[in-house]
Design a protein around this motif. Structure first.
Motif, PDB file in Angstrom:
ATOM      1  N   ALA A 232      20.421 -80.795  -1.330  1.00 26.89           N
ATOM      2  CA  ALA A 232      20.222 -82.217  -1.606  1.00 26.89           C
ATOM      3  C   ALA A 232      21.509 -82.962  -1.940  1.00 26.89           C
ATOM      4  N   LEU A 233      22.486 -82.266  -2.520  1.00 29.01           N
ATOM      5  CA  LEU A 233      23.715 -82.914  -2.980  1.00 29.01           C
ATOM      6  C   LEU A 233      24.925 -82.332  -2.253  1.00 29.01           C
ATOM      7  N   ASN A 234      25.867 -83.200  -1.898  1.00 32.26           N
ATOM      8  CA  ASN A 234      27.072 -82.724  -1.224  1.00 32.26           C
ATOM      9  C   ASN A 234      28.144 -82.354  -2.245  1.00 32.26           C
ATOM     10  N   GLU A 235      29.265 -81.861  -1.762  1.00 29.92           N
ATOM     11  CA  GLU A 235      30.313 -81.364  -2.668  1.00 29.92           C
ATOM     12  C   GLU A 235      30.926 -82.471  -3.516  1.00 29.92           C
ATOM     13  N   VAL A 236      31.015 -83.675  -2.967  1.00 33.49           N
ATOM     14  CA  VAL A 236      31.550 -84.787  -3.759  1.00 33.49           C
ATOM     15  C   VAL A 236      30.636 -85.073  -4.943  1.00 33.49           C
ATOM     16  N   GLN A 237      29.335 -85.149  -4.693  1.00 32.22           N
ATOM     17  CA  GLN A 237      28.372 -85.410  -5.761  1.00 32.22           C
ATOM     18  C   GLN A 237      28.393 -84.303  -6.811  1.00 32.22           C
ATOM     19  N   LEU A 238      28.425 -83.070  -6.338  1.00 34.08           N
ATOM     20  CA  LEU A 238      28.427 -81.942  -7.275  1.00 34.08           C
ATOM     21  C   LEU A 238      29.704 -81.904  -8.102  1.00 34.08           C
ATOM     22  N   ARG A 239      30.832 -82.227  -7.477  1.00 35.72           N
ATOM     23  CA  ARG A 239      32.098 -82.233  -8.223  1.00 35.72           C
ATOM     24  C   ARG A 239      32.057 -83.292  -9.326  1.00 35.72           C
ATOM     25  N   LEU A 240      31.552 -84.469  -9.020  1.00 33.82           N
ATOM     26  CA  LEU A 240      31.448 -85.519 -10.029  1.00 33.82           C
ATOM     27  C   LEU A 240      30.533 -85.098 -11.171  1.00 33.82           C
ATOM     28  N   MET A 241      29.396 -84.497 -10.833  1.00 33.96           N
ATOM     29  CA  MET A 241      28.440 -84.093 -11.863  1.00 33.96           C
ATOM     30  C   MET A 241      29.006 -82.978 -12.736  1.00 33.96           C
ATOM     31  N   ARG A 242      29.661 -82.014 -12.112  1.00 36.83           N
ATOM     32  CA  ARG A 242      30.269 -80.942 -12.906  1.00 36.83           C
ATOM     33  C   ARG A 242      31.375 -81.497 -13.807  1.00 36.83           C
ATOM     34  N   GLY A 243      32.085 -82.496 -13.319  1.00 42.17           N
ATOM     35  CA  GLY A 243      33.123 -83.126 -14.131  1.00 42.17           C
ATOM     36  C   GLY A 243      32.543 -83.843 -15.333  1.00 42.17           C
ATOM     37  N   ILE A 244      31.400 -84.499 -15.147  1.00 47.73           N
ATOM     38  CA  ILE A 244      30.723 -85.160 -16.273  1.00 47.73           C
ATOM     39  C   ILE A 244      30.286 -84.121 -17.300  1.00 47.73           C
ATOM     40  N   LYS A 245      29.705 -83.036 -16.822  1.00 46.04           N
ATOM     41  CA  LYS A 245      29.283 -81.961 -17.722  1.00 46.04           C
ATOM     42  C   LYS A 245      30.478 -81.431 -18.528  1.00 46.04           C
ATOM     43  N   GLU A 246      31.592 -81.207 -17.879  1.00 43.60           N
ATOM     44  CA  GLU A 246      32.767 -80.665 -18.570  1.00 43.60           C
ATOM     45  C   GLU A 246      33.319 -81.656 -19.587  1.00 43.60           C
ATOM     46  N   LEU A 247      33.244 -82.946 -19.289  1.00 40.87           N
ATOM     47  CA  LEU A 247      33.727 -83.963 -20.224  1.00 40.87           C
ATOM     48  C   LEU A 247      32.881 -83.989 -21.484  1.00 40.87           C
ATOM     49  N   PHE A 248      31.580 -83.924 -21.329  1.00 41.16           N
ATOM     50  CA  PHE A 248      30.674 -83.932 -22.480  1.00 41.16           C
ATOM     51  C   PHE A 248      30.714 -82.608 -23.237  1.00 41.16           C
ATOM     52  N   ASP A 249      30.862 -81.520 -22.508  1.00 40.70           N
ATOM     53  CA  ASP A 249      30.642 -80.187 -23.076  1.00 40.70           C
ATOM     54  C   ASP A 249      31.723 -79.226 -22.568  1.00 40.70           C
ATOM     55  N   PRO A 250      32.975 -79.373 -23.036  1.00 41.40           N
ATOM     56  CA  PRO A 250      34.087 -78.567 -22.501  1.00 41.40           C
ATOM     57  C   PRO A 250      33.867 -77.064 -22.596  1.00 41.40           C
ATOM     58  N   ARG A 251      33.124 -76.620 -23.587  1.00 41.21           N
ATOM     59  CA  ARG A 251      32.892 -75.173 -23.736  1.00 41.21           C
ATOM     60  C   ARG A 251      31.612 -74.696 -23.073  1.00 41.21           C
ATOM     61  N   GLY A 252      30.865 -75.628 -22.499  1.00 41.08           N
ATOM     62  CA  GLY A 252      29.676 -75.257 -21.726  1.00 41.08           C
ATOM     63  C   GLY A 252      28.574 -74.607 -22.535  1.00 41.08           C
ATOM     64  N   ILE A 253      28.425 -74.994 -23.806  1.00 43.56           N
ATOM     65  CA  ILE A 253      27.458 -74.299 -24.658  1.00 43.56           C
ATOM     66  C   ILE A 253      26.050 -74.893 -24.596  1.00 43.56           C
ATOM     67  N   LEU A 254      25.911 -76.134 -24.102  1.00 40.84           N
ATOM     68  CA  LEU A 254      24.611 -76.809 -24.198  1.00 40.84           C
ATOM     69  C   LEU A 254      23.789 -76.592 -22.928  1.00 40.84           C
ATOM     70  N   ASN A 255      22.674 -75.916 -23.112  1.00 42.03           N
ATOM     71  CA  ASN A 255      21.752 -75.548 -22.015  1.00 42.03           C
ATOM     72  C   ASN A 255      22.503 -74.957 -20.824  1.00 42.03           C
ATOM     73  N   PRO A 256      23.289 -73.913 -21.060  1.00 36.92           N
ATOM     74  CA  PRO A 256      24.089 -73.332 -19.986  1.00 36.92           C
ATOM     75  C   PRO A 256      23.212 -72.691 -18.911  1.00 36.92           C
TER      76      PRO A 256
END
Length: 467
Positions: A439-463
């Motif tokens: 459903a999502l292309n690489e551009v969309q996924l890259r943006l979403m992963r970037g948002i996740k990393e900005l909010f949660d740099p250590r990836g602890i929330l609902n990993p």
């Protein structure tokens, strides 16, 4: 990401924050059990500890500790989700919002309400109806699901066709970030063009960006009158095709639900309801009209009848008592439970532009024949959201585990080809993440992963969810 296990020191720190009586450990096996699963298939994951904080301040302290010590945290509402979003797949902490269950204020002057995330959806709906107000989103589990979970998944429900989904009623929310910081996402106003829309970013983020602790909803006046009809069709595709024709006639029902024959047969047996169907009736539309004037609703119903004259329909039932209306809605809301009681199953939450529903339904049945699986289909026909319950039946374990995912991929590719996507209201969570690149292309996924990393740099929330 490598997470740390929970130590005795962590348990002591959590006990100090929430109190020993609001904490569960695996030793409390029976009490812990319900936190190991949600309503997604038969998946089970045991957390190391369940915490039940009372407010944002306690959640902030928990998150700060977990962030500093790289401990995974899985937020949890009522556990009614269908995508595995509330499962502690990396162990760690289950953070339950069940104690945040207050309706703080109902503002009749501004048609707003402030609530906590652990309020049951139906409880909130009934509270505002008493004031002559209306909160329309009504997922099938509304009698047990929490508002916070509805926001996390951007839940819909039958009345989305006329009134929209959860995201359309959220003005502002208080959120605890993975770092423990507490912030509001917007303002309690109907218009807001100030910066990025953090409120809508948080809605539908599936508990991966922050933990919701307060919600400001907008409300609308309550429509006191409604009319419900059950329309049988001799063809599933005609039932789907009738949906667009009704809208083209200028009628906007408050709900328009599709159920194929087996969905009604299984559910009527499950509930002990007597639903008469002719042998050649293959599908039904459950249509609800609502408003302030019953005479106008009857006129709209007459126009629906005029549209249906061009289709091959059976005898239309118009519910003439509140009990009959309730029974028809019970029938629709319990299809998933009925299928689940019959067989191991997988439920796929597809959505396409509503005019494409006949094509989607035909494609699902053809893919089922190709991969030798049976499906029971139903859903929110008015907004193109079709739930496909794939039943294991006599499929071998090997085919179920290895061939079925290929069939599901074909269904999702068809949805995308038709202009739709792979989830309308259940979310991606755990079970759909393997399909997200359909459903999502690489551009969309890259943006979403970037948002996740900005909010949660250590990836602890609902990993482990979504990506």
């Amino acid at each position: 990401m490598k997470f740390n296990p929970i130590t005795p020191e962590a348990i002591a720190a959590f006990a100090e924050i929430v109190g020993q009586e609001h904490m569960l450990l695996p030793a409390a096996a029976e009490d812990m059990l319900r936190y190991t699963h949600d309503e997604t298939e038969d998946l089970r994951y045991e957390p190391e500890v369940v915490l039940k904080p009372a407010n944002a301040a306690e959640i902030s302290r928990i998150m700060q500790y977990c962030y500093e010590n790289t401990i995974p945290v899985t937020p949890r509402g009522a556990g009614t989700g269908l995508s595995g979003g509330a499962l502690a797949i990396h162990k760690g902490v289950i953070l339950s919002t069940e104690r945040l269950n207050q309706i703080i204020a109902i503002d009749e002057r501004n048609l707003q309400a402030i609530v906590e995330p652990g309020v049951i959806t139906q409880v909130f709906q009934e509270a505002v109806i008493e004031r002559g107000l209306f909160y329309p989103p009504d997922p099938s589990s509304r009698g047990s699901c929490f508002l916070g979970g509805n926001l996390s998944e951007s839940s819909g429900g039958p009345r989305a066709v006329k009134y929209g989904v959860t995201k359309d009623y959220v003005l502002n929310m208080e959120v605890v970030l993975p770092t423990g910081e507490v912030t509001w996402t917007g303002a309690n106003v109907l218009k807001n063009a100030t910066g990025y829309n953090l409120t809508q970013l948080m809605v539908g983020s599936e508990g991966t960006l922050g933990i919701i602790t307060k919600i400001v909803f907008k409300l609308i006046p309550y429509p006191p009158q409604n009319l419900v009809m059950l329309v049988p069709f001799r063809s599933e595709e005609e039932a789907c095709a009738a949906v667009s024709r009704i809208f083209m006639a200028g009628i906007v029902p408050s709900a328009m639900e599709f159920m194929e024959r087996e969905a009604i047969e299984w559910t009527s047996r499950y509930l002990g309801l007597d639903v008469l169907m002719a042998a050649d009736e293959q599908a039904h539309l459950l249509i609800e009209l609502d408003g302030n004037d019953m005479d106008l609703l009857f006129k709209d119903a007459e126009r629906v009848y005029e549209v249906l004259e061009s289709f091959d329909v059976g005898e239309i039932l118009v519910a003439d008592t509140e009990k009959q209306k309730e029974d028809l809605w019970r029938l629709r809301r319990n299809v998933g439970h009925a299928v689940k009681s019959n067989s191991i199953y997988k439920e796929e939450d597809t959505v396409v532009p509503r005019a494409e529903l006949p094509v989607l339904l035909r494609g699902v049945k053809e893919i089922g024949k190709k991969y030798n699986f049976k499906s029971v289909c139903y859903g929110h026909a008015g907004d193109g959201n079709l739930h496909i319950n794939i039943v294991k039946g006599d499929m071998s374990d090997e085919d179920w585990n290895n061939k079925l995912p290929e069939g599901i991929k074909e269904i999702f590719r068809l949805c995308v080809e038709l202009g739709g996507t792979i989830s309308g209201e259940h979310g991606i969570g755990l079970v759909q993440r393997q399909y997200i690149n359909i459903a999502l292309n690489e551009v969309q996924l890259r943006l979403m992963r970037g948002i996740k990393e900005l909010f949660d740099p250590r990836g602890i929330l609902n990993p482990g969810k979504i990506f």
